[in-house]
Structure formats: C-alpha cells, structure tokens
Design an enzyme around this catalytic site. Structure first.
Site, PDB file in Angstrom:
ATOM      1  N   LYS A   1       0.823  -1.208   0.000  1.00 41.71           N
ATOM      2  CA  LYS A   1       0.000   0.000   0.000  1.00 41.71           C
ATOM      3  C   LYS A   1       0.850   1.248   0.000  1.00 41.71           C
ATOM      4  O   LYS A   1       0.494   2.257  -0.570  1.00 41.71           O
ATOM      5  CB  LYS A   1      -0.833   0.025   1.277  1.00 41.71           C
ATOM      6  N   ARG A   2       1.950   1.194   0.733  1.00 47.69           N
ATOM      7  CA  ARG A   2       2.774   2.387   0.873  1.00 47.69           C
ATOM      8  C   ARG A   2       3.566   2.682  -0.386  1.00 47.69           C
ATOM      9  O   ARG A   2       3.766   3.817  -0.750  1.00 47.69           O
ATOM     10  CB  ARG A   2       3.727   2.240   2.073  1.00 47.69           C
TER      11      ARG A   2
END
Ligand code: GLU
Length: 479
Positions: free
Chosen positions: A242-243
């Site tokens: 996600k990051r």
C-alpha cells in the site's frame, strides 16, 4: 459437500482501500461460481472494530460492482460481526469437547520460559494444556494441535503442501475477552455458510493447516477445496504494498481505466487464456477460466502493461462510446475539471474528439482533460517552460504576426489553416513542425496535444486570433 452445490465466498476485511489483489480473488471466485451454476457469497470480515470503517465496506461493494460483481447477483453482504454469538458458541463447543483449553500466560511469561523473544516466536510451549483452567477474564482459548503427524492441504493451485504438526503451536482461537480471532471466525462462517471452495490470497496458506484442523474439530466431514492464488509483485519482485505501489482499485477507476480492461488484466495475474491472446472478451474468459490452470508463482502487476491494455480497450470503443466514456472527467462530479462548469460545451468536445481523433491518443480517460482544456478555459494554461521552449528562439514573433494577419481571412478549416501556416513557416525558413510551436503554445499553453489545426478549427477564428494576439503582446518587439 453434501448438497454438491458449489458455494464460494469473497471475504474481505474492510480496513482500507480495495486492493487489486482482492479484486482478482473476487473475480476468480465469481467465475468458479458462475461456471458451476453455484453461489457467490460476499462476507465482510469486520471484526476488527478498531480498523473497520463503513466507507471501506461501501467502497468494496462499489468496486465489485464496477468489475461486474453486481449486488443482487450474489448473497450478502453478510457482516461477520453480526455472528459473534455463533463464533463464541463454536469456541465453547471446542472447549467442551476437549479440543481447546484456556490459557492465562502473558507474553512475558511465554518469553521468559522460552529464554528470548526469538525462541518464543517458534510457538507457544503448551504450558496451560493440562492445567484445567476454565473461562475467565484475560484467559485466551487455545486450540490443542496434534504433536505428531502431518497435515496435508490439498490445494488446486499448489498441489499438496504438507505441514508437520509438531511445528504448529497451540494457537489462540478466542481472546481474553471471549471474542473469536480471525482463524476461528473465518472457519465457523465458512462452515455455516456452506462454503465448498476457499479461493484466496497466498498469504493465507500458513493459516490453512490450522483452519483445516478447525474444520475437522467442528465436525465437517471434509475440508473445503482450497486454492491459494499467487501473490502480486511489483517490477522489483517485491510484494505489492500500500505504501509503495498503487494498489487501490479505486485509483485506477478514478484515473480512467475501463472496467473491461481492468477485469481482463486482473485475470492475467496468475492465469492466461488458452491460445496466447491476452486481450479477450469477457465471455471467452468465462468459458475458459480454470482454477487448475492458475500458476502458483508470484504474478507481476505491471502498470505499464495495464495502461497499454487500457489504450487498446479505448481504441475498441465506438466513437459515441468514447465521447460518452469521457464525460465523467469533463463534467464531474467524480472528477473536477479545471474550467468553470458553465464553459463546458459538449458539442465542441464532441467535434474536437472526433476530428482530432482523441480516441487514438488517450491511454487513460482522465488524460482527456489536458488535451481539451484549451477549449473550455478562459485563458490557456500558463506553462513557463512550454512558453520558453516555443517562443524563446527562432522567428516566433514573426510567425505569430503573420498568423494573426492571415488567419483573419483564411477559410476556417483545418486543411486551409495548415496550408497557411506551412507557407508562413517557409517564409521564415521553418518546417511546419517548428512553425506550429508558437501557435500551439499561444493557443493551448502546451507544447504537445491534439492535432493543432483541428484544434484551431473547433476553437474558432475569433478566439484563436485573440490568443495569438495576447501571446504576441507578451513577446519582445522585434525590429
Ligand atoms: N478477511 C480475510 C482477508 O481479507 C479473508 C481471508 C479468506 O479469504 O479466508 O484477508
């Protein structure tokens, strides 16, 4: 399963944006149900109250809808949180049957006995196994795993991975407050909901022997059919995160990926249609997809390829479909175009899109905005770098002056405009490509864009000349 009817489920946890990997698992499940004439259940695993939000659940339902998993065509959504009593009852049943025991060890106790965090990480030592504790505040319930033998998981995609039971600790199934943990709640729901096939991400494979033990302990005659679909990785072969990576299905939707392109691309993450063609109609995928043909190795989520795919899908639209598909980016409310809404002119857009063949130039629908903003903004965007590039050298001022004069009377068609500017360029020792640059920047603000003469034709004589004048006024006077 007793009834023989195939029942699959998609069981996301609503703790963030809907991940492309989740979308792929959902599609695989959907197809298995569809091909077998079975059922698809949407179960929202919302038991982590601290991390769940209603908007994530809504986002999942809407994203599924976008890729063709339509509310009303499946069972649910069933909220896992509504079944807490049932989970507690299952925990009590396992305790009563001697398959689970209460444990009051703290983390410190466990680490202390093991000697170090590292040693403790190898698993719980079974200290409370035979202490005969009963339920009480702060006491977790642990499942008593066999010390010997192996557990074999029969997995459609991965073969028959074997797990040594001695390496599987007595794992927690209910917390000190009595609430069931994921491992148990997930199995109880699958059992109660008559799930026959568990198709999910590879990251759950280590949970599977434990869950299979729970299936057996809760009285299931046989485990479900397991299928663990491959993890998605980026170009560095790192698991998508996600990051670091763009993983939210929603962002692709907002940028202007077509649902059909997205669905087709997602299906290629671990599988390929027979025959070598990758871009195929959904009906072909529906006929030819086989869970058995999914490859276990990590699947590369290649954004560049997805973009190219989307471009191909855009080319396949009819011109009418293309014009319609662009509207959300031009009029809002989902996107917010940079021009005042009252300046948007659908007829002008329609003309420009067709005459300048915007459809063959766009890869992602959202890109259309920059291509046509000159038409609807009061003034073209101001890009100093573009200005310097086009106006800073060569006979820009002379080209503009000639264009202002000659465009005043030329027949207002792309063809005539082109012939005029070609002649102007020649007069000043410039090829058309070079002579276009100051005109393009004066009128659109940019150095690149849709074909210039079609753009001018749609913008109209008066506004084109007004912008050419404004640009000429900005340029230093030449003698
Ligand atoms: N809620 C779990 C997840 O989102 C579901 C796992 C499963 O499909 O069994 O990872």
């Amino acid at each position: 399963m007793a009834s023989g009817r195939v029942r699959v489920r998609f069981a996301p946890s609503p703790t963030g944006y809907f991940h492309v990997g989740g979308a792929r698992s959902a599609l695989f499940n959907w197809l298995v149900a569809k091909q077998a004439g079975g059922d698809f259940v949407l179960r929202i695993e919302d038991t982590d109250a601290a991390r769940n939000r209603q908007e994530w659940t809504d986002g999942i339902i809407s994203a599924l809808d976008w890729i063709g998993i339509i509310p009303g065509e499946y069972e649910g959504p069933i909220m896992q949180s509504s079944r807490a009593d049932r989970h507690a009852a299952a925990a009590a049943e396992l305790f009563a049957a001697g398959r689970a025991y209460y444990c009051d060890c703290t983390r410190e106790d466990i680490v202390g006995r093991a000697g170090s965090e590292q040693a403790a990480a190898r698993g719980y030592d079974g200290y409370c196994r035979d202490r005969g504790l009963t339920a009480g505040p702060g006491r977790a319930l642990r499942f008593r795993t066999p010390d010997e033998g192996t557990t074999t998981v029969v997995d459609v995609i991965r073969g028959k991975p074997e797990f040594q039971n001695s390496t599987i600790e007595d794992f927690v199934i209910a917390r000190g407050d009595g609430s069931a943990v994921f491992l148990l709640a997930n199995v109880v729901d699958d059992l109660d909901q008559g799930i026959t096939h568990v198709i999910r991400g590879e990251e759950h494979l280590p949970n599977t022997p434990k869950q299979q033990m729970l299936w057996e302990a809760l009285g299931a005659p046989e485990p479900p059919v397991w299928a663990h679909v491959p993890v998605l990785v980026n170009e560095k072969r790192q698991k998508l995160s996600k990051r670091r990576d763009k993983v939210a299905l929603e962002s692709y939707r907002e940028e202007g990926y077509l649902a059909d392109a997205m669905k087709n691309y997602l299906m290629l993450l671990g599988w390929a249609p027979p025959g070598g063609e990758e871009i195929v109609p959904w009906s072909t995928i529906e006929e030819t997809f086989r869970l058995e043909d999914v490859k276990p190795s990590p699947a590369f989520f290649d954004e560049t390829k997805l973009r190219a795919f989307n471009g191909e899908y855009i080319r396949k639209l009819s011109p009418d479909e293309f014009v319609a598909a662009c509207q959300p980016w031009l009029t809002g409310p989902t996107a917010s175009p940079p021009w005042p809404p009252q300046r948007y002119d659908p007829a002008a857009f329609d003309r420009l899109a067709r005459q300048a063949d915007a459809q063959s130039r766009v890869f992602v629908l959202g890109e259309i905005v920059e291509m046509v903003d000159f038409l609807f903004l009061e003034e073209p965007v101001r890009d100093e770098a573009a200005w310097a590039k086009a106006m800073g050298k060569g006979p820009a001022a002379e080209v503009l002056a000639d264009a202002i004069r000659e465009f005043a009377t030329v027949e207002w068609t792309a063809q005539a405009l082109k012939a005029t500017l070609t002649a102007i360029g020649e007069r000043h020792g410039q090829k058309l490509g070079k002579a276009q640059a100051p005109v393009r920047v004066a009128v659109t603000g940019r150095t690149v864009g849709l074909p210039l003469f079609e753009s001018l034709e749609v913008l109209g004589r008066e506004e084109t000349i007004r912008r050419l004048r404004a640009a000429a006024d900005r340029l230093p006077v030449t003698t």
